[in-house]
Design an enzyme around this catalytic site. Structure first.
Site, PDB file in Angstrom:
ATOM      1  N   CYS A   1       3.277  -2.945   4.008  1.00 51.34           N
ATOM      2  CA  CYS A   1       2.425  -1.807   4.351  1.00 51.34           C
ATOM      3  C   CYS A   1       3.159  -1.028   5.437  1.00 51.34           C
ATOM      4  O   CYS A   1       4.332  -1.280   5.686  1.00 51.34           O
ATOM      5  CB  CYS A   1       1.013  -2.228   4.760  1.00 51.34           C
TER       6      CYS A   1
ATOM      7  N   HIS B   1      10.460 -23.748   9.115  1.00 54.81           N
ATOM      8  CA  HIS B   1       9.443 -24.440   9.908  1.00 54.81           C
ATOM      9  C   HIS B   1       8.033 -24.344   9.334  1.00 54.81           C
ATOM     10  O   HIS B   1       7.254 -25.285   9.476  1.00 54.81           O
ATOM     11  CB  HIS B   1       9.416 -23.898  11.331  1.00 54.81           C
TER      12      HIS B   1
ATOM     13  N   HIS C   1       7.183 -30.499  10.929  1.00 55.92           N
ATOM     14  CA  HIS C   1       6.750 -29.247  10.308  1.00 55.92           C
ATOM     15  C   HIS C   1       5.707 -29.499   9.234  1.00 55.92           C
ATOM     16  O   HIS C   1       4.741 -28.739   9.103  1.00 55.92           O
ATOM     17  CB  HIS C   1       7.947 -28.481   9.757  1.00 55.92           C
TER      18      HIS C   1
ATOM     19  N   ASP D   1       0.874  -1.168   0.000  1.00 55.79           N
ATOM     20  CA  ASP D   1       0.000   0.000   0.000  1.00 55.79           C
ATOM     21  C   ASP D   1       0.915   1.223   0.000  1.00 55.79           C
ATOM     22  O   ASP D   1       2.136   1.102  -0.167  1.00 55.79           O
ATOM     23  CB  ASP D   1      -0.980  -0.033   1.178  1.00 55.79           C
TER      24      ASP D   1
ATOM     25  N   THR E   1       3.022  -1.024   8.748  1.00 52.07           N
ATOM     26  CA  THR E   1       3.526  -1.880   9.833  1.00 52.07           C
ATOM     27  C   THR E   1       3.755  -3.312   9.391  1.00 52.07           C
ATOM     28  O   THR E   1       4.444  -4.066  10.074  1.00 52.07           O
ATOM     29  CB  THR E   1       2.527  -1.930  11.005  1.00 52.07           C
TER      30      THR E   1
END
Length: 142
Positions: free
Chosen positions: A64, A97, A133, A7, A66
């Protein structure tokens, strides 16, 4: 092929990532956005996530402000395992993992130097394939 999306809050860091991928000779497709003009991150999260589940791209990078919102939106798409990473250890661990197929970062959280190291770690770390995993990923996908 790597799918890229951001964004407005991640646009500038995405430009740095694109330069880095160009220098490495790695192919990518930029699904937007195309400026720092305000826009909605779910649009680009879905475009990148769908490119991966449809087989157009192998991995994705979303950015973005954060990294939180865009990672949440991407993880709504079945088959996506998007990990928000702000350090190289997490980027390595999520590939080893979780076989994460999208890296999310915060353009207002990590600087370009660290971000490019995180990108390299994410792209260059293979999934371990360990039975435990594989089992856990299958449980996520249920």
């Amino acid at each position: 092929m790597i799918a890229l999306g951001s964004d407005h809050g991640g646009y500038e860091l995405k430009q740095e990532v694109k330069k880095h991928l160009d220098e490495l000779g790695l192919a990518y497709h930029d699904y937007g956005c195309d400026s720092t003009e305000a826009t909605d991150y779910p649009i680009y999260a879905k475009k990148v996530a769908n490119a991966i589940v449809n087989g157009e791209c192998e991995k994705g990078i979303l950015i973005c402000g954060t990294g939180i919102g865009i990672s949440i939106a991407a993880n709504k798409v079945k088959g996506i395992r998007c990990a928000l990473c702000s350090d190289c250890f997490s980027a390595e661990a999520t590939r080893l993992h979780n076989d994460a197929n999208i890296l999310a970062m915060g353009g207002r959280v990590v600087g370009p130097g660290l971000a490019l190291k995180i990108v390299d770690t994410f792209l260059n770390t293979p999934f371990s394939g360990d039975e435990r995993h594989v089992r856990r990923i299958a449980q996520i996908e249920e």
